[in-house]
Design a protein around this motif. Structure first.
Motif, PDB file in Angstrom:
ATOM      1  N   SER A 155      15.921 -42.314  41.207  1.00 22.84           N
ATOM      2  CA  SER A 155      15.594 -43.047  39.984  1.00 22.84           C
ATOM      3  C   SER A 155      14.168 -43.563  40.006  1.00 22.84           C
ATOM      4  CB  SER A 155      16.576 -44.191  39.748  1.00 22.84           C
ATOM      5  OG  SER A 155      16.495 -45.131  40.787  1.00 22.84           O
ATOM      6  N   ALA A 156      13.628 -43.846  41.191  1.00 21.80           N
ATOM      7  CA  ALA A 156      12.243 -44.287  41.309  1.00 21.80           C
ATOM      8  C   ALA A 156      11.276 -43.116  41.442  1.00 21.80           C
ATOM      9  CB  ALA A 156      12.080 -45.218  42.502  1.00 21.80           C
ATOM     10  N   ASP A 157      11.815 -41.901  41.591  1.00 20.50           N
ATOM     11  CA  ASP A 157      11.010 -40.693  41.804  1.00 20.50           C
ATOM     12  C   ASP A 157       9.951 -40.964  42.882  1.00 20.50           C
ATOM     13  OD1 ASP A 157      10.304 -38.028  41.433  1.00 20.50           O
ATOM     14  OD2 ASP A 157       8.827 -38.514  39.889  1.00 20.50           O
ATOM     15  N   MET A 158      10.420 -41.377  44.037  1.00 20.16           N
ATOM     16  CA  MET A 158       9.534 -41.819  45.118  1.00 20.16           C
ATOM     17  C   MET A 158       8.670 -40.691  45.661  1.00 20.16           C
ATOM     18  SD  MET A 158      11.918 -44.325  47.387  1.00 20.16           S
ATOM     19  CE  MET A 158      12.744 -45.726  46.654  1.00 20.16           C
ATOM     20  N   ASP A 159       7.406 -41.027  45.917  1.00 19.59           N
ATOM     21  CA  ASP A 159       6.537 -40.084  46.616  1.00 19.59           C
ATOM     22  C   ASP A 159       6.831 -40.219  48.112  1.00 19.59           C
ATOM     23  OD1 ASP A 159       5.096 -42.292  47.652  1.00 19.59           O
ATOM     24  OD2 ASP A 159       3.549 -42.135  46.112  1.00 19.59           O
ATOM     25  N   LEU A 160       6.137 -39.439  48.939  1.00 20.82           N
ATOM     26  CA  LEU A 160       6.457 -39.414  50.368  1.00 20.82           C
ATOM     27  C   LEU A 160       6.218 -40.756  51.058  1.00 20.82           C
ATOM     28  CD1 LEU A 160       5.184 -35.843  51.295  1.00 20.82           C
ATOM     29  CD2 LEU A 160       7.502 -36.599  50.745  1.00 20.82           C
TER      30      LEU A 160
END
Length: 125
Positions: free
Chosen positions: A4-9
């Motif tokens: 849901s946060a579309d997290m990067d690495l």
């Protein structure tokens, strides 16, 4: 949370580190598996979430033409130009619905004005 946060690495690493330090959290091995899975499938997961979160149809296609009105209840409307707009609406993977609209010159102007307002709002954001 990750999807849901579309997290990067970097965000992913920080999140998983926090989860491993949390009492009753995940192990380092589990964090490594989650990280690898997210790296390999992030785009597919993100697209799937977007498709699932759409609450209505999207515009797939639009066609238009200008015709001359040949019949009308009112004689003064005969031989006036009208715009015929056909829109294809639907969700990906589902059968489309078609909507056909007819606009006279005044309605086309009104529609263009409203679209211009939408464009201005989007530009501001």
């Amino acid at each position: 949370s990750i999807a849901s946060a579309d997290m990067d690495l970097n965000q992913l690493e920080a999140f998983l580190t926090a989860q491993t330090k949390k009492q009753g959290g995940i192990t380092s091995d589990q964090a490594a598996v989650i990280a690898k899975f997210w790296k390999n499938h992030r785009i597919k997961i993100h697209e799937s979430l977007i498709n699932q979160s759409r609450w209505d149809n999207v515009l797939k296609n639009m066609n238009w033409r200008v015709d001359m009105k040949s019949q009308s209840r009112h004689i003064d409307q005969i031989n006036t130009p009208v715009a015929i707009v056909e829109m294809e609406l639907g969700k990906n993977g589902q059968e489309s619905e078609f909507l056909c609209l007819e606009f006279d010159e005044a309605k086309v102007s009104q529609m263009l004005k409203k679209l211009s307002e939408i464009e201005e709002s989007m530009t501001l954001l």
